[in-house]
Enzyme design. Structure first.
Site, mmCIF file in Angstrom:
data_model
loop_
_atom_site.group_PDB
_atom_site.id
_atom_site.type_symbol
_atom_site.label_atom_id
_atom_site.label_comp_id
_atom_site.label_asym_id
_atom_site.label_seq_id
_atom_site.Cartn_x
_atom_site.Cartn_y
_atom_site.Cartn_z
ATOM 1 N N THR A 191 50.321 84.872 72.415
ATOM 2 C CA THR A 191 51.643 84.276 72.177
ATOM 3 C C THR A 191 52.715 84.784 73.140
ATOM 4 O O THR A 191 53.867 84.349 73.050
ATOM 5 C CB THR A 191 52.109 84.576 70.747
ATOM 6 O OG1 THR A 191 52.215 86.001 70.575
ATOM 7 C CG2 THR A 191 51.155 84.007 69.720
ATOM 8 N N LYS A 192 52.358 85.697 74.036
ATOM 9 C CA LYS A 192 53.369 86.326 74.881
ATOM 10 C C LYS A 192 53.763 85.445 76.070
ATOM 11 O O LYS A 192 53.179 84.396 76.312
ATOM 12 C CB LYS A 192 52.876 87.692 75.358
ATOM 13 C CG LYS A 192 52.690 88.702 74.228
ATOM 14 C CD LYS A 192 53.980 88.933 73.452
ATOM 15 C CE LYS A 192 53.915 90.106 72.490
ATOM 16 N NZ LYS A 192 52.988 89.912 71.373
ATOM 17 N N THR A 193 54.742 85.926 76.827
ATOM 18 C CA THR A 193 55.332 85.118 77.901
ATOM 19 C C THR A 193 54.349 84.823 79.020
ATOM 20 O O THR A 193 54.454 83.805 79.695
ATOM 21 C CB THR A 193 56.577 85.813 78.465
ATOM 22 O OG1 THR A 193 56.217 87.142 78.892
ATOM 23 C CG2 THR A 193 57.664 85.915 77.404
#
Length: 392
Positions: A191-193
């Protein structure tokens, strides 16, 4: 964002932004036969260091940010009898790694605007045992680099930055990860950038500490597996010099990460555009939107955290979440502050009244979808749902 048709299917809170370039990179790696830590992992480390600013920056790739935080506290010599200042508003991993080495996390309240560590409260929590501070750049809003450096210098503290939400973002003109801190840890969770599926990276400026982390990330073995297995002469002998861990990043994940790194700024700019659409759309609603820095590079927009005015809205945050789900939009909460969890409350002797800002703001905070693969239709769907729920 190019599509304009609203998607009638349920919109998840998060979705990775994966293109054919990432798929091809992973496919090529699989075909190469090198699946575990290898040439892609080594290249990823080098490219990440260069992205952050180069110079004496060294990066160590790991299989999660939790692993990176653990390696950092171990390499810096934090252990039994030591205390580490940790903001209560964070994921449990930030504090649990302190426990891994036998030290004690000391929970600190947060600034009510940024929700990052409150240095005035941290000042009150200092003791003769305090050895380090572990700030968290929540949601992509960076902790002020000068304030952090000044606090740590005045109190002679080690600094380990939990930068799981903070890539790529700048503080005082430099990327988070290009600072005087002893270690900065990034997350590449799904879910990270940017993502490698599971994974993380540790930034250090000490080659000695970096080497310790490399050794400890693979069972305490004195020789890197990549160097041993690429040798064209017998190189089977190795020494175990410490009881290490299994924290290495596979090459398949690193291959994906290298492509994502090349797209990091582009994906951040897409999230920023989504954030500004939200900001414009929610101005007349009974909510408080996230702080917007003057410099657009000073927010990674990993999360868009909305605060519900329960009195004016006629509903609590939890009811808002349920109604958004009914409208087909996933939301989340980041995070339940540590002092509200039974383990940390007992372990740290923490009461709700000890953390007034975190306790108050948690009750009204919700995270909306904000990921770079969102279409215009996806954003329209979120805006329409929020407006429908809050003006019902």
């Amino acid at each position: 964002m190019t599509e304009t048709t609203v998607n009638d299917a349920f919109l998840p809170f998060a979705r990775p932004d994966i293109t054919e370039a990432e798929i091809e990179a992973v496919t090529q790696t699989i075909r190469s036969g090198w699946l575990t830590t290898g040439p892609n992992a080594a290249a990823f480390e080098k490219e990440m260091a260069e992205f952050l600013g180069g110079g004496d920056i060294t990066c160590v790739a790991v299989n999660s940010a939790t692993a990176g935080l653990h390696l950092a506290v171990e390499a810096l010599g934090i252990g039994p009898g030591d205390e580490v200042l940790v903001p209560t508003w964070t994921f449990t991993s930030t504090a649990e790694v302190v426990r891994y080495v036998g030290a004690d996390p000391v929970l600190v309240d947060v600034d009510p605007v940024t929700l990052n560590i409150d240095f005035s409260d941290a000042e009150q929590k200092l003791t003769g045992r305090t050895k380090a501070v572990m700030p968290v750049h929540l949601a992509g809003i960076p902790v002020d680099a000068r304030e952090l450096e000044d606090f740590a210098t005045r109190h002679q503290l080690l600094v380990i930055e939990d930068a799981a939400h903070a890539f790529p973002v700048k503080s005082n003109g430099k990327f988070v990860g290009n600072s005087t801190s002893d270690a900065v840890v990034f997350s590449f969770y799904a879910t990270k950038t940017i993502t490698t599926g599971e994974g993380g990276m540790v930034m250090v400026r000490s080659e000695e500490k970096a080497q310790r982390m490399r050794t400890m990330r693979l069972h305490g073995i004195s020789r890197d597996v990549f160097n041993r297995y690429q040798s064209t002469v017998p190189a089977w002998r190795y020494d175990v010099v410490a009881p290490g861990f299994k924290y290495n990043l596979p090459d398949t994940a690193a291959a994906m990460g290298r492509v994502q790194l090349g797209r990091a700024v582009e994906m951040r700019d897409k999230r920023r555009a989504i954030a500004h659409r939200y900001l414009d759309a929610f101005r007349d609603l009974p909510v408080e939107s996230p702080m917007v820095p003057e410099d657009p590079e000073n927010h990674a927009w990993h999360l868009f955290m909305l605060r519900i005015d329960a009195g004016a809205a006629g509903m609590h945050r939890d009811e808002f979440i349920n109604r958004m789900s009914e409208e087909g939009v996933g939301t989340s909460v980041h995070f339940i502050p540590l002092h509200l969890h039974p383990y940390w409350s007992d372990a740290c002797g923490a009461a709700d009244t000890d953390f007034p800002a975190a306790t108050r703001e948690f009750e009204r905070t919700v995270s909306l979808p904000i990921f770079s693969s969102m279409t215009d239709g996806d954003v329209d769907k979120v805006i329409g749902a929020v407006r429908k729920v809050l003006t019902r």
